[in-house]
Design an enzyme around this catalytic site. Structure first.
Site, PDB file in Angstrom:
ATOM      1  N   LYS A 116       0.832  -1.154  -0.077  1.00  0.00           N
ATOM      2  CA  LYS A 116      -0.051   0.109  -0.039  1.00  0.00           C
ATOM      3  C   LYS A 116       0.887   1.304   0.148  1.00  0.00           C
ATOM      4  CE  LYS A 116      -3.083  -2.862  -0.113  1.00  0.00           C
ATOM      5  NZ  LYS A 116      -3.965  -3.470  -1.048  1.00  0.00           N
ATOM      6  N   GLY A 163      -8.270  -3.366   2.579  1.00  0.00           N
ATOM      7  CA  GLY A 163      -9.825  -3.982   3.007  1.00  0.00           C
ATOM      8  C   GLY A 163      -9.976  -3.607   4.420  1.00  0.00           C
ATOM      9  N   HIS A 207     -17.343   5.664   0.168  1.00  0.00           N
ATOM     10  CA  HIS A 207     -16.330   4.685  -0.486  1.00  0.00           C
ATOM     11  C   HIS A 207     -16.721   4.526  -2.082  1.00  0.00           C
ATOM     12  CE1 HIS A 207     -14.172   0.534  -0.389  1.00  0.00           C
ATOM     13  NE2 HIS A 207     -14.651   0.889  -1.594  1.00  0.00           N
ATOM     14  N   GLU A 274      -9.931   2.071  -5.776  1.00  0.00           N
ATOM     15  CA  GLU A 274     -10.655   2.352  -4.281  1.00  0.00           C
ATOM     16  C   GLU A 274     -10.519   3.828  -4.079  1.00  0.00           C
ATOM     17  OE1 GLU A 274     -10.693  -0.384  -1.304  1.00  0.00           O
ATOM     18  OE2 GLU A 274     -10.823   1.376   0.078  1.00  0.00           O
ATOM     19  N   GLU A 287      -6.506   2.406  -2.509  1.00  0.00           N
ATOM     20  CA  GLU A 287      -5.774   1.302  -2.744  1.00  0.00           C
ATOM     21  C   GLU A 287      -6.410   0.709  -4.131  1.00  0.00           C
ATOM     22  OE1 GLU A 287      -7.628  -2.433   0.037  1.00  0.00           O
ATOM     23  OE2 GLU A 287      -6.937  -0.904   1.121  1.00  0.00           O
ATOM     24  N   ARG A 291      -8.263  -7.485  -9.240  1.00  0.00           N
ATOM     25  CA  ARG A 291      -8.993  -8.660  -9.606  1.00  0.00           C
ATOM     26  C   ARG A 291     -10.418  -8.364  -9.827  1.00  0.00           C
ATOM     27  NH1 ARG A 291     -12.023  -8.007  -5.123  1.00  0.00           N
ATOM     28  NH2 ARG A 291     -10.548  -7.383  -3.127  1.00  0.00           N
ATOM     29  N   ARG A 338     -26.036  -8.233  -0.574  1.00  0.00           N
ATOM     30  CA  ARG A 338     -25.245  -9.502  -0.368  1.00  0.00           C
ATOM     31  C   ARG A 338     -25.841 -10.239   0.716  1.00  0.00           C
ATOM     32  NH1 ARG A 338     -18.779  -8.481  -0.046  1.00  0.00           N
ATOM     33  NH2 ARG A 338     -18.595  -6.745  -1.807  1.00  0.00           N
TER      34      ARG A 338
HETATM   35  C1  MV4 Z   1      -9.389   5.658   5.286  1.00  0.00           C
HETATM   36  C2  MV4 Z   1     -10.595   6.332   6.033  1.00  0.00           C
HETATM   37  C3  MV4 Z   1     -10.409   7.470   6.336  1.00  0.00           C
HETATM   38  N1  MV4 Z   1      -9.179   8.285   6.293  1.00  0.00           N
HETATM   39  N2  MV4 Z   1      -8.217   6.396   5.157  1.00  0.00           N
HETATM   40  C4  MV4 Z   1     -11.236   1.374   4.998  1.00  0.00           C
HETATM   41  C5  MV4 Z   1     -10.887   0.396   3.882  1.00  0.00           C
HETATM   42  C6  MV4 Z   1      -9.399   0.794   3.241  1.00  0.00           C
HETATM   43  N3  MV4 Z   1      -9.311   0.294   1.955  1.00  0.00           N
HETATM   44  C7  MV4 Z   1      -9.628   2.187   3.421  1.00  0.00           C
HETATM   45  N4  MV4 Z   1     -10.455   2.656   4.465  1.00  0.00           N
HETATM   46  C8  MV4 Z   1     -10.483   3.612   5.144  1.00  0.00           C
HETATM   47  N5  MV4 Z   1      -9.220   4.499   4.786  1.00  0.00           N
HETATM   48  C9  MV4 Z   1      -8.180   7.796   5.556  1.00  0.00           C
HETATM   49  N6  MV4 Z   1      -7.144   8.275   5.386  1.00  0.00           N
HETATM   50  C10 MV4 Z   1     -11.547   5.608   6.143  1.00  0.00           C
HETATM   51  C11 MV4 Z   1     -11.747   4.355   5.826  1.00  0.00           C
HETATM   52  C12 MV4 Z   1     -12.780   3.366   5.778  1.00  0.00           C
HETATM   53  C13 MV4 Z   1     -13.397   3.272   7.205  1.00  0.00           C
HETATM   54  C14 MV4 Z   1     -12.532   3.584   8.213  1.00  0.00           C
HETATM   55  C15 MV4 Z   1     -12.979   2.996   9.714  1.00  0.00           C
HETATM   56  C16 MV4 Z   1     -14.135   2.398   9.728  1.00  0.00           C
HETATM   57  C17 MV4 Z   1     -14.918   2.162   8.538  1.00  0.00           C
HETATM   58  C18 MV4 Z   1     -14.455   2.412   7.336  1.00  0.00           C
HETATM   59  C19 MV4 Z   1     -15.128   2.083   6.219  1.00  0.00           C
HETATM   60  C20 MV4 Z   1     -14.760   2.481   5.134  1.00  0.00           C
HETATM   61  C21 MV4 Z   1     -13.631   3.133   4.821  1.00  0.00           C
END
Ligand code: MV4
Length: 451
Positions: A116, A163, A207, A274, A287, A291, A338
């Site tokens: 990452k 994830g 997201h 994403e 990220e 796939r 789902r």
């Molecule tokens: C974050 C974020 C907030 N700020 N990064 C979650 C999955 C991964 N691919 C990236 N994720 C997140 N990254 C920054 N800088 C919020 C998420 C996030 C999340 C974080 C805490 C609880 C639930 C979440 C759900 C989706 C994304």
């Protein structure tokens, strides 16, 4: 084109790939663990090979077993589905060494996106927006320096994570060192790599992900976005396309950034970038998944493109079946729900025999599932047993269709999360399109407080 393709997966996605192979006139080889001997993917494939006992390590993650199955059946390519070995660059390379075509991206791109920290740097270099952040944090001094520069709150993430696994949000400066140490220990145990990096923490983001596809002839395309903010503990529950939150100019910037990203790294096959979408309309790369994704059907329905067929064609050296430069507007609105075999009150898995089953149908309804009346849901794998995908002219109509379908479903035996899905789609904020990644958590907290 290939003659025979081995599908290195199980469940609904194995079936999804086998169906595409059949439509393309290609032979399919299923692999299965002893827990899946009665699974539909085994019945629907042209050939099937048992690759080991129920635990994934000894079957669906067992590279020598899978390669042997391909060799004894004379397969010429391997489709990995999602999960299991789908993002394992070493597996992709072993396939190649054994003269089996990997139906996926270049292993180097898989490796880049698996780290990452390197992925973030590569995307920033390609001009894709990233949040203010750090590289690998090497010492306590660096930890504090970076936190001071970026400003709290920050989020610590594992270089080998993804994830949502191994993340630590830090709001209190006194918790910073402790969070880093705990994070490192957990990351080492979970991924065999303790490296952590830091980003500014984005509160209440959406997201949003962009589906991309590219062939080996330098054609790079996007297929629009998917809204994936409805998740519980990083497990998506409902995904839709298009997103109700994206302004046309933001969509244009996001999709252009995604196409720039994949052309810069010379990516091919399908993939997903994403992004976090902030409340002010700014977006940041999080990220890339190298796939096919669980939620790919919402893109297939709105864009009218078979992503699995594209994957197979791309791997065989063919061109994308559509014009990559044409601006493709989504047709209508699609929503995926789902369905998991789990206790709807505490989300504990609920394996067991299906004693009655009726799936919904009709216009604009797709059900991707491997279950049938009399099927026993094994306890060894994840609890998703079906995806219900609806498509209609717009979001209100798609929501009405989703409710109608949830009313029609009958699954007896294991309990399912259908009551939970129903509560989400009946929630006024969800209906209004007014939600972020914290929606499900807040909905569950309100319910816990009310009871
Ligand atoms: C974050 C974020 C907030 N700020 N990064 C979650 C999955 C991964 N691919 C990236 N994720 C997140 N990254 C920054 N800088 C919020 C998420 C996030 C999340 C974080 C805490 C609880 C639930 C979440 C759900 C989706 C994304």
């Amino acid at each position: 084109m290939f003659k025979k393709v081995l599908v290195a997966n199980r469940g609904e996605i194995a079936l999804r790939v086998i169906r595409a192979l059949r439509e393309m006139g290609l032979e399919s080889v299923a692999v299965y663990s002893t827990a899946d001997a009665d699974s539909l993917h085994v019945k629907f494939a042209d050939q099937a090979v048992c690759i080991g006992p129920p635990p994934s390590r000894q079957s669906y993650l067992n590279i020598p077993s899978i390669i042997s199955a391909a060799e004894v059946t004379g397969a010429d390519a391997i489709h990995p589905g999602y999960g299991f070995l789908s993002e394992n660059a070493e597996f992709a390379e072993v396939c190649r060494k054994c003269n089996l075509t990997w139906i996926g991206p270049p292993p180097d791109a898989m490796r880049l996106m698996g780290d990452k920290i390197r992925a973030r740097a590569a995307m920033a270099a390609a001009g894709v927006p990233t949040l203010p952040g750090s590289s690998t944090i090497g010492s306590e001094a660096e930890l504090i320096e970076n936190a001071n520069r970026i400003g709290l709150p920050v989020i610590l993430k594992a270089a080998a994570g993804g994830g949502g696994r191994g993340m630590k949000i830090v709001t209190d400066p006194n918790r910073l060192v402790d969070a880093w140490n705990t994070g490192r220990t957990e990351a080492l145990a979970a991924f065999g790599n303790p490296d952590m990096y830091m980003e500014r923490y984005c509160q209440r983001p959406r997201h949003i992900e962009i589906q991309v596809a590219a062939d080996k002839h330098g054609n790079y395309a996007h297929l629009g976005e998917r809204e994936c903010s409805i998740q519980r503990r990083h497990q998506k529950v409902i995904e839709e396309a298009p997103s109700a939150a994206l302004l046309p100019e933001t969509r244009a910037k996001l999709t252009a950034a995604a196409v720039r990203a994949i052309s810069t790294i010379g990516y091919y096959n399908v993939g997903t970038l994403e992004f976090l979408l902030d409340t002010d309309g700014s977006f940041y790369f999080m990220e890339m998944n190298t796939r096919l994704q669980v939620e790919h059907p919402v893109t297939e329905l709105t864009m009218g493109i078979d992503l699995v067929r594209e994957q197979i064609g791309i791997a065989a050296g063919e061109r994308l079946t559509f014009d990559p430069s044409a601006i493709r507007k989504p047709r209508g609105h699609a929503i995926e729900m789902r369905i998991n075999a789990e206790d709807p009150d505490n989300f504990a898995p609920w394996p067991g025999k299906i004693t009655a089953l009726h799936m919904p149908g009709g216009l604009g309804v797709r059900v991707d599932t491997h279950i049938y009346d009399g099927y026993r849901v094994p306890s060894n794998y994840d609890s998703m047993i079906a995806k219900l995908i609806v498509h209609d002219i717009d979001r209100p109509h798609a929501l009405a269709r989703a409710r109608r379908c949830l009313d029609e479903i009958v699954i007896e035996g294991p309990r399912t999360n259908i009551p939970f899905v129903r509560r989400i789609i009946d929630h006024p904020e969800f209906i209004a399109g007014d939600f972020d990644t914290g929606f499900v958590g807040r909905m569950l907290a309100e319910r816990a407080a009310a009871s």
